[in-house]
Design an enzyme around this catalytic site. Sequence first.
Site: not given
Length: 334
Positions: A115, A261, A291
Amino acid sequence: MYNSKITGLGFYVPDNVVTNNDLSKIMDTNDEWIQERTGIKERRWIPKNSEDTSATMGAKAAKIAIERSGLTKDDIDFIVFATLSPDYYFPGCGVQIQAMLDMKTVGAIDIRNQCSGFIYALSTADQFIKTGMYKNILVIGAEYHSNGLDKTTRGRGVSVIFGDGAGACVLSRTEDNNKGILSSHLHSEGKYADKLIVKSPSIKHWVPEIIASTEEDTSYFPYMDGTFVFKNAVVRFSEVIMEGLKTNNLSPSDIDMLIPHQANLRISQFIQKKFQLKDEQVYNNIMNYGNTTAASIIIALTEAYEKGKIKDNDLVVLAAFGSGFTWGSVIIRW
């Protein structure tokens, strides 16, 4: 001393839209449950008959970024590719980009920081430029999650979150130290590696062993302790953003655009409230793409720029937290 600035941006996502209602047909879930916990309404998944992969999507995004930078592929000196879902166990996607774009024999490295992958990739490229080693670097974040998810009720806590896509930027040398990347800040805490992990395949547990296993083996599906990750994320996001601001004698009120993020809309909203930022000072698109891990920040940055939400001289803050645990921030004067 040289500085680096983003001169071109691009992103690519598959055409195939998968809504929460679509997921409710293959697992025990529903739109309300997903939106309440994540903020996600839909995501893009590569369809089975597609030739798209992390590398091909990265190449498509890269072509757009290079064109918008006003450069050509022959002006690129180096490639940095961030992904947790490479086409092969090895080699990495970076060298595939060199071949797909028919580039010179420039160097290429892969960043495996999940991530926070794009933050690490951008910081790495920035250092190569600041030292004078390279002039124009192609930085890519791309993920093909959908083919590796447990798309059953058992895996719904993770599988509803992730989407496929890629983004890219060209980072170029500038002698204006008041513009571009002002600083980057990177951290890790490996003792929590098992809180967000894909355990297999690994050298310790290779594919033949998985196939031969007489018991159900879910080690090759992503596992996440969601509550634990959330609690750590909100703390580390805040810390690393403040670290970047203080390094540059700035405060939260100086932020023109924060792009976190896109892990969970609730995390972004928590950070926005803590820093007392208005809606127009934070850009989120997780509701549309899910995501996309190493691709999420660069997709969001590109989209925000395309919509005119980032202007010359704006202070742009990028921040990420994820598996590892790893986290980081990049402070940019646009």
